[in-house]
Write a protein that holds these residues in place. Structure first.
Motif, mmCIF file in Angstrom:
data_model
loop_
_atom_site.group_PDB
_atom_site.id
_atom_site.type_symbol
_atom_site.label_atom_id
_atom_site.label_comp_id
_atom_site.label_asym_id
_atom_site.label_seq_id
_atom_site.Cartn_x
_atom_site.Cartn_y
_atom_site.Cartn_z
ATOM 1 N N ILE A 165 0.790 -1.160 0.030
ATOM 2 C CA ILE A 165 0.128 0.161 -0.087
ATOM 3 C C ILE A 165 1.048 1.228 -0.031
ATOM 4 C CG2 ILE A 165 -1.760 1.198 1.365
ATOM 5 C CD1 ILE A 165 -2.852 -1.283 0.282
ATOM 6 N N SER A 166 0.514 2.234 -0.835
ATOM 7 C CA SER A 166 1.407 3.324 -0.901
ATOM 8 C C SER A 166 0.326 4.570 -0.373
ATOM 9 C CB SER A 166 1.801 3.878 -2.128
ATOM 10 O OG SER A 166 2.806 2.723 -2.763
ATOM 11 N N CYS A 167 1.072 5.541 0.198
ATOM 12 C CA CYS A 167 0.255 6.806 0.699
ATOM 13 C C CYS A 167 -0.122 7.361 -0.353
ATOM 14 C CB CYS A 167 1.270 7.729 1.563
ATOM 15 S SG CYS A 167 0.595 9.303 1.857
ATOM 16 N N TRP A 168 -1.290 7.988 -0.494
ATOM 17 C CA TRP A 168 -2.038 8.575 -1.611
ATOM 18 C C TRP A 168 -1.218 9.887 -2.068
ATOM 19 C CZ3 TRP A 168 -4.254 13.297 -0.841
ATOM 20 C CH2 TRP A 168 -4.560 13.718 0.377
ATOM 21 N N GLN A 169 -0.689 10.403 -1.132
ATOM 22 C CA GLN A 169 -0.241 11.956 -1.145
ATOM 23 C C GLN A 169 1.441 11.719 -1.609
ATOM 24 O OE1 GLN A 169 0.385 15.280 1.567
ATOM 25 N NE2 GLN A 169 -1.338 15.907 0.401
ATOM 26 N N CYS A 170 2.093 11.221 -0.637
ATOM 27 C CA CYS A 170 3.621 11.131 -0.601
ATOM 28 C C CYS A 170 4.245 9.961 -1.695
ATOM 29 C CB CYS A 170 4.296 11.170 0.767
ATOM 30 S SG CYS A 170 4.170 9.705 1.677
ATOM 31 N N GLY A 171 3.236 8.959 -1.577
ATOM 32 C CA GLY A 171 3.773 7.735 -2.260
ATOM 33 C C GLY A 171 4.400 6.973 -1.845
ATOM 34 N N ASP A 172 5.036 7.113 -0.272
ATOM 35 C CA ASP A 172 5.613 6.182 0.329
ATOM 36 C C ASP A 172 4.995 4.860 0.903
ATOM 37 O OD1 ASP A 172 7.893 8.085 0.470
ATOM 38 O OD2 ASP A 172 7.438 8.605 2.429
ATOM 39 N N GLU A 173 5.599 3.799 0.624
ATOM 40 C CA GLU A 173 5.048 2.351 0.949
ATOM 41 C C GLU A 173 4.725 2.370 2.497
ATOM 42 O OE1 GLU A 173 5.875 -2.416 0.758
ATOM 43 O OE2 GLU A 173 6.847 -0.825 -0.895
ATOM 44 N N ILE A 174 3.545 1.823 2.805
ATOM 45 C CA ILE A 174 3.136 2.080 4.301
ATOM 46 C C ILE A 174 2.687 0.441 4.446
ATOM 47 C CG2 ILE A 174 2.500 4.441 4.582
ATOM 48 C CD1 ILE A 174 -0.434 3.832 3.899
ATOM 49 N N GLY A 175 2.647 0.155 5.746
ATOM 50 C CA GLY A 175 2.419 -1.192 6.025
ATOM 51 C C GLY A 175 0.945 -1.510 6.232
ATOM 52 N N LEU A 176 0.584 -2.901 6.649
ATOM 53 C CA LEU A 176 -0.715 -3.501 6.772
ATOM 54 C C LEU A 176 -0.525 -3.920 8.218
ATOM 55 C CD1 LEU A 176 -1.242 -5.401 3.444
ATOM 56 C CD2 LEU A 176 -2.290 -3.119 4.064
ATOM 57 N N PRO A 177 -1.873 -3.632 8.914
ATOM 58 C CA PRO A 177 -2.897 -3.002 8.278
ATOM 59 C C PRO A 177 -2.792 -1.290 8.055
ATOM 60 C CG PRO A 177 -3.101 -3.300 10.698
ATOM 61 C CD PRO A 177 -1.876 -3.911 10.104
#
Length: 245
Positions: A30-42
């Motif tokens: 999953i990537s942040c919709w603004q900065c594009g950084d990958e973020i973990g789940l959940p």
């Protein structure tokens, strides 16, 4: 006539509350919709980046994940309240009044609604139990009934008492009936707690279904009149084990 849920002698409509979360196939990333950084789940409420941008609600997250609470039928209500307040401070509209984008404001509103629902689910033993069963593939449905004649007759008698007392001024009798409903409810809450702790979903399912019958009875007592001195008989449910507050 033997009642099924809702009981045949109920004097008000049934309230059936569950907390369904629409689940999707987990993403590989999953990537942040603004900065594009990958973020973990959940998916976290905020991106871990410096801007802490609000993220979309994770459709796979259950109430325990949303509130950062251990997945257990026994809930630390003080910790739950603290988590709720912390999350709502983060999501408060004033935080985005001047700096947030329209999308972030919308996402914060969605997250706030999700937090409210999760909080209400975990505060209430019946909702909590229904939620735990649902997320473990044992959802209680409208067709989930009790195959126990003695219990069904007991529920029928309670509903007949509610019907008899509705519209009357028999306040002491109403209080006695409320105490009976509360006592039975607390007993099934204890049964559910023991069953969930032991990992016995069959026993947990049976306890929650019985608790739901009594919750329906409790709701129907809302038709009872208010005594000027004693207050509303249903006030017996404000606090204590039953409401979980």
């Amino acid at each position: 006539q033997v009642p099924v849920f809702p009981a045949a002698r109920d004097v008000c409509s049934n309230r059936h509350i569950t907390t369904s979360h629409h689940r999707r196939k987990p993403e590989s990333s999953i990537s942040c919709w603004q900065c594009g950084d990958e973020i973990g789940l959940p998916i976290p409420i905020r991106c871990p980046c410096s801007k802490k941008v609000i993220q979309p609600v994770d459709p796979n997250a259950d109430a325990f994940t949303i509130m950062s609470m251990p997945r257990s039928f026994t809930v630390d209500l003080k910790a739950l309240q603290e988590s709720y307040r912390t999350l709502q401070r983060i999501l408060h509209p004033d935080n985005f009044a001047h700096s947030g984008t329209d999308r972030e404001k919308m996402l914060a509103d969605d997250q706030s609604s999700s937090v409210n629902e999760a909080n209400q689910t975990l505060k209430d033993p019946l909702k909590r139990g229904l939620h735990m069963l649902e997320t473990q593939g044992r959802a209680v449905t409208e067709e989930s009934a009790v195959d126990d004649m003695e219990f069904l007759m007991e529920i029928m008698e309670v509903n007949e008492s509610i019907e008899h007392l509705t519209g009357s001024e028999q306040h002491e009798e109403m209080k006695e009936l409320m105490a009976q409903i509360k006592g039975a409810s607390e007993s099934y809450i204890q049964d559910a707690e023991a069953a969930f702790s032991a990992g016995d979903l069959d026993a947990a399912f049976a306890a929650i279904v019985r608790l739901r019958y009594y919750d329906n009875c409790k709701v129907c007592t809302c038709t009872f009149p208010i005594d000027p001195e004693l207050g509303h008989p249903a006030d017996q449910f404000n606090g204590g084990v039953y409401k979980g507050v």
